[in-house]
Design a protein around this motif. Structure first.
Motif, PDB file in Angstrom:
ATOM      1  N   GLN A 153     -52.675 -26.652  23.935  1.00 25.98           N
ATOM      2  CA  GLN A 153     -53.170 -28.015  23.723  1.00 25.98           C
ATOM      3  C   GLN A 153     -54.648 -28.098  24.105  1.00 25.98           C
ATOM      4  O   GLN A 153     -55.084 -27.498  25.078  1.00 25.98           O
ATOM      5  CB  GLN A 153     -52.363 -28.997  24.551  1.00 25.98           C
ATOM      6  CG  GLN A 153     -52.749 -30.453  24.343  1.00 25.98           C
ATOM      7  CD  GLN A 153     -51.708 -31.403  24.907  1.00 25.98           C
ATOM      8  OE1 GLN A 153     -50.529 -31.285  24.620  1.00 25.98           O
ATOM      9  NE2 GLN A 153     -52.153 -32.336  25.724  1.00 25.98           N
ATOM     10  N   GLY A 154     -55.402 -28.844  23.300  1.00 25.40           N
ATOM     11  CA  GLY A 154     -56.830 -28.977  23.558  1.00 25.40           C
ATOM     12  C   GLY A 154     -57.663 -27.946  22.826  1.00 25.40           C
ATOM     13  O   GLY A 154     -58.896 -27.941  22.950  1.00 25.40           O
ATOM     14  N   PHE A 155     -57.005 -27.069  22.053  1.00 25.83           N
ATOM     15  CA  PHE A 155     -57.691 -26.046  21.272  1.00 25.83           C
ATOM     16  C   PHE A 155     -57.114 -26.003  19.866  1.00 25.83           C
ATOM     17  O   PHE A 155     -56.052 -26.564  19.605  1.00 25.83           O
ATOM     18  CB  PHE A 155     -57.525 -24.665  21.927  1.00 25.83           C
ATOM     19  CG  PHE A 155     -58.171 -24.527  23.278  1.00 25.83           C
ATOM     20  CD1 PHE A 155     -59.439 -23.986  23.405  1.00 25.83           C
ATOM     21  CD2 PHE A 155     -57.503 -24.955  24.421  1.00 25.83           C
ATOM     22  CE1 PHE A 155     -60.036 -23.860  24.662  1.00 25.83           C
ATOM     23  CE2 PHE A 155     -58.099 -24.837  25.671  1.00 25.83           C
ATOM     24  CZ  PHE A 155     -59.358 -24.282  25.796  1.00 25.83           C
ATOM     25  N   PHE A 156     -57.827 -25.321  18.961  1.00 30.14           N
ATOM     26  CA  PHE A 156     -57.272 -25.053  17.642  1.00 30.14           C
ATOM     27  C   PHE A 156     -57.488 -23.586  17.316  1.00 30.14           C
ATOM     28  O   PHE A 156     -58.447 -22.961  17.790  1.00 30.14           O
ATOM     29  CB  PHE A 156     -57.873 -25.973  16.573  1.00 30.14           C
ATOM     30  CG  PHE A 156     -59.296 -25.673  16.193  1.00 30.14           C
ATOM     31  CD1 PHE A 156     -59.602 -24.896  15.077  1.00 30.14           C
ATOM     32  CD2 PHE A 156     -60.348 -26.185  16.944  1.00 30.14           C
ATOM     33  CE1 PHE A 156     -60.913 -24.641  14.713  1.00 30.14           C
ATOM     34  CE2 PHE A 156     -61.667 -25.936  16.590  1.00 30.14           C
ATOM     35  CZ  PHE A 156     -61.960 -25.162  15.480  1.00 30.14           C
ATOM     36  N   CYS A 157     -56.579 -23.017  16.559  1.00 26.15           N
ATOM     37  CA  CYS A 157     -56.602 -21.592  16.249  1.00 26.15           C
ATOM     38  C   CYS A 157     -56.400 -21.384  14.751  1.00 26.15           C
ATOM     39  O   CYS A 157     -55.417 -21.884  14.178  1.00 26.15           O
ATOM     40  CB  CYS A 157     -55.501 -20.845  17.016  1.00 26.15           C
ATOM     41  SG  CYS A 157     -55.576 -21.042  18.826  1.00 26.15           S
ATOM     42  N   THR A 158     -57.305 -20.645  14.121  1.00 28.24           N
ATOM     43  CA  THR A 158     -57.225 -20.437  12.676  1.00 28.24           C
ATOM     44  C   THR A 158     -56.375 -19.233  12.299  1.00 28.24           C
ATOM     45  O   THR A 158     -56.122 -18.994  11.117  1.00 28.24           O
ATOM     46  CB  THR A 158     -58.633 -20.273  12.090  1.00 28.24           C
ATOM     47  OG1 THR A 158     -59.309 -19.206  12.766  1.00 28.24           O
ATOM     48  CG2 THR A 158     -59.433 -21.564  12.264  1.00 28.24           C
TER      49      THR A 158
END
Length: 280
Positions: free
Chosen positions: A85-90
């Motif tokens: 949570q609090g991040f995004f991952c491609t």
């Protein structure tokens, strides 16, 4: 054997070498580690970010994480771990990145884009937060989904809001009461003059009283009740009005005009709101 120089050659990946006259030996590292070229320790080193390592004699391999996942340091999973949570991952070998979602949105676990998702009821996310936090609004307010401020907005009519991270619940007030916007008490507020209120989550409604009736505060009947003596009532949503009868006249209960009616024999009437009194 066969080395052209005394310095020897590089220890192969998946092996470790103590140096000197010792032969290279198979790596004994656990999952999440590997023995890189030139390894001097059988325990190897932590698997690098963007790769996964099965351990033993295996080399590190490129991460195969799908969008919403990534391979952190020391992972042994080819598909990586869920993005926190609090991040995004491609996905793939990409690193996790800090969420930069707009106000009212955040990046929940497994996010694959920086736009994130709408914050749930009872939470908010200000511009640039990337994450969400619990609402701190006062009683009578609430934070709907997508809130950008901890102060929230007024509770909708027919509902009550205890405040904080809680949402709104239907009003349970008795007939003759209602819950206006901004309510925090399930008992509601007394229905105002000129209206009737059915209670529960129903709002106030303009009175439909016929002439000579009115709806006092706390009414639950759309037709109201008879106008009291000393007053006159035009009906509808109007309040009662003081009788304007001249001397010798009075306004009995149920009057629709302020002119009044003649005083009965044996009584005298001072006019206005005065009630008939027996002659002495």
């Amino acid at each position: 054997a066969g080395s052209p120089t005394a310095q020897g050659q590089a220890c192969a990946v998946g092996h470790w070498c103590a140096g000197g006259v010792a032969d290279e030996k198979p790596c004994q590292c656990g999952a999440g580690s590997y023995c890189a070229e030139h390894a001097t320790n059988e325990a190897g080193v932590a698997c690098a970010q963007g790769f996964w390592c099965a351990g033993g004699e295996h080399d590190k391999l490129p991460c195969q994480a799908p969008p919403g996942s990534y391979c952190p340091v020391s992972t042994s999973q080819a598909l990586g771990d869920l993005c926190p949570q609090g991040f995004f991952c491609t996905g793939g070998q990409a690193r996790k990145q800090e969420c930069m979602s707009p106000a009212g949105r955040y990046c929940p676990p497994g996010s694959s884009a920086e736009t994130g998702a709408q914050t749930p009821i009872g939470h908010y996310s200000a511009e640039g937060m990337g994450d969400m936090a619990e609402c701190t609004c006062a009683p009578g307010s609430w934070c709907p989904g997508g809130s950008a401020s901890p102060e929230g907005i007024p509770c909708p009519g027919g509902q009550t809001c205890p405040g904080g991270a809680q949402g709104h619940v239907p009003c349970t007030c008795a007939p003759g009461h209602y819950c206006p916007a901004g309510s925090s008490d399930a008992a509601g507020t007394e229905c105002p003059v000129g209206h009737f209120c059915m209670g529960a989550d129903q709002g106030k409604v303009p009175c439909e009283a016929p002439e000579a009736n009115y709806c006092p505060a706390g009414s639950s009947n759309r037709l109201g009740e008879p106008c009291p003596a000393g007053w006159f009532c035009r009906g509808g949503a109007e309040d009662r009005q003081a009788c304007t009868a001249a001397a010798g006249l009075h306004c009995p209960a149920g009057s629709g005009t302020g002119q009044g009616v003649p005083c009965a024999a044996g009584s005298f009437c001072a006019g206005g709101q005065s009630l008939p009194e027996a002659c002495q």
